[in-house]
Enzyme design. Sequence first.
Site, PDB file in Angstrom:
ATOM      1  CB  VAL A   1     -12.598  52.723   0.440  1.00  0.00           C
ATOM      2  CG1 VAL A   1     -12.115  53.463   1.679  1.00  0.00           C
ATOM      3  CG2 VAL A   1     -14.075  52.359   0.584  1.00  0.00           C
TER       4      VAL A   1
ATOM      5  CB  SER B   1      -3.874  46.545  -8.901  1.00  0.00           C
ATOM      6  OG  SER B   1      -5.210  46.283  -9.133  1.00  0.00           O
TER       7      SER B   1
ATOM      8  NE  ARG C   1     -15.870  48.604  10.805  1.00  0.00           N
ATOM      9  CZ  ARG C   1     -16.597  48.370   9.721  1.00  0.00           C
ATOM     10  NH1 ARG C   1     -17.728  47.683   9.820  1.00  0.00           N
ATOM     11  NH2 ARG C   1     -16.209  48.820   8.553  1.00  0.00           N
TER      12      ARG C   1
ATOM     13  CB  CYS D   1     -20.520  53.217   5.129  1.00  0.00           C
ATOM     14  SG  CYS D   1     -21.212  51.643   4.603  1.00  0.00           S
TER      15      CYS D   1
ATOM     16  CB  SER E   1     -20.405  53.068  -4.402  1.00  0.00           C
ATOM     17  OG  SER E   1     -21.095  53.877  -3.471  1.00  0.00           O
ATOM     18  N   GLY E   2     -21.380  50.889  -1.977  1.00  0.00           N
ATOM     19  CA  GLY E   2     -21.095  50.279  -0.677  1.00  0.00           C
ATOM     20  C   GLY E   2     -20.545  48.871  -0.829  1.00  0.00           C
TER      21      GLY E   2
ATOM     22  CE  LYS F   1     -20.145  44.381   8.990  1.00  0.00           C
ATOM     23  NZ  LYS F   1     -19.855  44.509   7.550  1.00  0.00           N
TER      24      LYS F   1
ATOM     25  CG  HIS G   1     -24.983  54.163   2.346  1.00  0.00           C
ATOM     26  ND1 HIS G   1     -24.856  53.707   1.059  1.00  0.00           N
ATOM     27  CD2 HIS G   1     -24.134  53.402   3.093  1.00  0.00           C
ATOM     28  CE1 HIS G   1     -23.975  52.717   1.023  1.00  0.00           C
ATOM     29  NE2 HIS G   1     -23.519  52.519   2.243  1.00  0.00           N
TER      30      HIS G   1
HETATM   31  N1  LIG Z   1     -17.510  50.946  -0.279  1.00  0.00           N
HETATM   32  C1  LIG Z   1     -17.894  51.429   0.911  1.00  0.00           C
HETATM   33  O1  LIG Z   1     -18.891  52.218   1.015  1.00  0.00           O
HETATM   34  C2  LIG Z   1     -17.171  51.077   2.155  1.00  0.00           C
HETATM   35  C3  LIG Z   1     -17.481  51.801   3.291  1.00  0.00           C
HETATM   36  C4  LIG Z   1     -16.830  51.476   4.475  1.00  0.00           C
HETATM   37  C5  LIG Z   1     -15.890  50.473   4.480  1.00  0.00           C
HETATM   38  N2  LIG Z   1     -15.606  49.785   3.351  1.00  0.00           N
HETATM   39  C6  LIG Z   1     -14.598  48.724   3.444  1.00  0.00           C
HETATM   40  O2  LIG Z   1     -13.426  49.106   2.739  1.00  0.00           O
HETATM   41  C7  LIG Z   1     -12.819  47.950   2.162  1.00  0.00           C
HETATM   42  C8  LIG Z   1     -12.631  48.150   0.665  1.00  0.00           C
HETATM   43  O3  LIG Z   1     -13.879  48.436   0.084  1.00  0.00           O
HETATM   44  P1  LIG Z   1     -13.994  49.007  -1.410  1.00  0.00           P
HETATM   45  O4  LIG Z   1     -15.414  49.370  -1.534  1.00  0.00           O
HETATM   46  O5  LIG Z   1     -12.934  50.003  -1.705  1.00  0.00           O
HETATM   47  O6  LIG Z   1     -13.694  47.667  -2.281  1.00  0.00           O
HETATM   48  P2  LIG Z   1     -13.107  47.523  -3.773  1.00  0.00           P
HETATM   49  O7  LIG Z   1     -13.494  48.673  -4.610  1.00  0.00           O
HETATM   50  O8  LIG Z   1     -13.517  46.167  -4.193  1.00  0.00           O
HETATM   51  O9  LIG Z   1     -11.503  47.572  -3.562  1.00  0.00           O
HETATM   52  C9  LIG Z   1     -10.801  46.555  -2.899  1.00  0.00           C
HETATM   53  C10 LIG Z   1      -9.330  46.925  -2.785  1.00  0.00           C
HETATM   54  O10 LIG Z   1      -8.641  45.931  -2.026  1.00  0.00           O
HETATM   55  C11 LIG Z   1      -7.548  45.435  -2.780  1.00  0.00           C
HETATM   56  N3  LIG Z   1      -7.295  44.035  -2.474  1.00  0.00           N
HETATM   57  C12 LIG Z   1      -8.136  42.995  -2.628  1.00  0.00           C
HETATM   58  N4  LIG Z   1      -7.505  41.855  -2.255  1.00  0.00           N
HETATM   59  C13 LIG Z   1      -6.284  42.178  -1.871  1.00  0.00           C
HETATM   60  C14 LIG Z   1      -5.144  41.449  -1.395  1.00  0.00           C
HETATM   61  N5  LIG Z   1      -5.204  40.124  -1.230  1.00  0.00           N
HETATM   62  N6  LIG Z   1      -4.022  42.119  -1.100  1.00  0.00           N
HETATM   63  C15 LIG Z   1      -3.959  43.449  -1.261  1.00  0.00           C
HETATM   64  N7  LIG Z   1      -4.975  44.218  -1.718  1.00  0.00           N
HETATM   65  C16 LIG Z   1      -6.131  43.580  -2.011  1.00  0.00           C
HETATM   66  C17 LIG Z   1      -7.967  45.626  -4.226  1.00  0.00           C
HETATM   67  O11 LIG Z   1      -6.816  45.610  -5.053  1.00  0.00           O
HETATM   68  P3  LIG Z   1      -6.842  45.075  -6.599  1.00  0.00           P
HETATM   69  O12 LIG Z   1      -7.066  46.272  -7.472  1.00  0.00           O
HETATM   70  O13 LIG Z   1      -5.469  44.524  -6.781  1.00  0.00           O
HETATM   71  O14 LIG Z   1      -7.922  44.035  -6.686  1.00  0.00           O
HETATM   72  C18 LIG Z   1      -8.616  47.015  -4.129  1.00  0.00           C
HETATM   73  O15 LIG Z   1      -7.596  47.997  -4.065  1.00  0.00           O
HETATM   74  C19 LIG Z   1     -13.707  46.770   2.575  1.00  0.00           C
HETATM   75  O16 LIG Z   1     -13.180  46.234   3.782  1.00  0.00           O
HETATM   76  C20 LIG Z   1     -15.030  47.419   2.820  1.00  0.00           C
HETATM   77  O17 LIG Z   1     -15.827  46.675   3.708  1.00  0.00           O
HETATM   78  C21 LIG Z   1     -16.218  50.070   2.176  1.00  0.00           C
END
Ligand SMILES: NC(=O)c1ccc[n+]([C@@H]2O[C@H](COP(=O)([O-])OP(=O)(O)OC[C@H]3O[C@@H](n4cnc5c(N)ncnc54)[C@H](OP(=O)(O)O)[C@@H]3O)[C@@H](O)[C@H]2O)c1
Length: 322
Positions: free
Chosen positions: A12, A38, A98, A128, A158-159, A207, A236
């Site tokens: 995201v 990272s 939320r 989402c 990817s969700g 949700k 989705h």
């Molecule tokens: N994917 C979707 O379709 C979607 C849709 C709506 C909402 N979301 C929400 O968006 C959020 C992220 O989802 P994503 O799909 O992007 O996940 P992701 O690909 O796993 O990415 C997670 C991100 O969070 C960072 N992170 C993890 N732990 C951390 C910490 N302790 N301190 C600072 N940064 C940290 C990671 O950094 P590193 O690189 O350092 O690990 C990475 O940048 C979640 O809350 C998810 O529920 C996702």
Amino acid sequence: MKLAVVGSTGEVGRMIIRILEEKSVRPEGVDFYASAKSAGSKLTFAGKEYEVKELTAGAMKRGYDYLLFSAGGAVSREFAPLAAEAGSVVIDNSSAFRMDEDIPLVVPEINGDLLKGYRKGIVANPNCSTIQMVLGLSKIHELFGIRSIVVSTYQSVSGAGRGGMDELEEQMRGSTEAKKFGKQIHLNVIPKIGTLLDNGFTDEEMKMVNETRKIFRDPDISVWPTTVRVPVLYSHSEAVFAETRKPFTLAGLADALRGSESVVYSEDLVTPQDGAGTDTVFVSRLRAFDDTRFLCWNVADNIRVGAATNAVRILLKHRELN
Ligand SMILES: NC(=O)c1ccc[n+]([C@@H]2O[C@H](COP(=O)([O-])OP(=O)(O)OC[C@H]3O[C@@H](n4cnc5c(N)ncnc54)[C@H](OP(=O)(O)O)[C@@H]3O)[C@@H](O)[C@H]2O)c1
């Protein structure tokens, strides 16, 4: 404008950066945060390279105008209030806030008015699956009053973030290890997303129930979801059955959809591959046996429409209204 992205290396977060570029948002100051893992890696924004910084409590007090969070609920709960106390507007993609009564849950096309005068604090980005469903139903709800919704989702891997995509790709190369999804997702579908609750629904399903009511400002809508993971990378899909309070004609529903912002009504078949990479909710397969109940098929890119695009649209709407 001073802006920061928290979780900037994730699925995201990276998309938020792309959409800020696409929408020509050019802040005077910008920082990108992630975990210690990272920190030090490089990201490009608007042709310039930036070093990713480790997220710290001190950084949240730097007085950003906007912080876009997508690093999971635990990170949001710990750090977003610090930034809000320092006067920043935090747009949070996690589920942490939320359902808090004092926190607006915003899809700008539907309830962006909540952002007017909201100068300090956290704005929540909905789930989402909820975003794409309410965008596809909002105008119909306005005109015909939706009483109940039965929805089955077909949610891409990817969700579940980068890890979800890696798992499908590893299984496509022969791995049999099931980590994120509990069961093998390659060549399979899994009718459970999130954690099973005492009432038999999952937290992902609840949700959709609770967020739909909050966004539509209608606690009486009943929502009956089944959330299903499918081996698709992006977008989705949702099979939606809705019952209205007032009678409709199919032509009236199609007109409502044609008049819906960020929605395209299509008489052609629309699949997840067609939705991927776009900022549009596609509604197709509209049909009915009578004049108070209909079915449709709803497709949208979960990372864009379901997360990053909605977050950036919140930022732009907030700037416009304040
Ligand atoms: N994917 C979707 O379709 C979607 C849709 C709506 C909402 N979301 C929400 O968006 C959020 C992220 O989802 P994503 O799909 O992007 O996940 P992701 O690909 O796993 O990415 C997670 C991100 O969070 C960072 N992170 C993890 N732990 C951390 C910490 N302790 N301190 C600072 N940064 C940290 C990671 O950094 P590193 O690189 O350092 O690990 C990475 O940048 C979640 O809350 C998810 O529920 C996702």
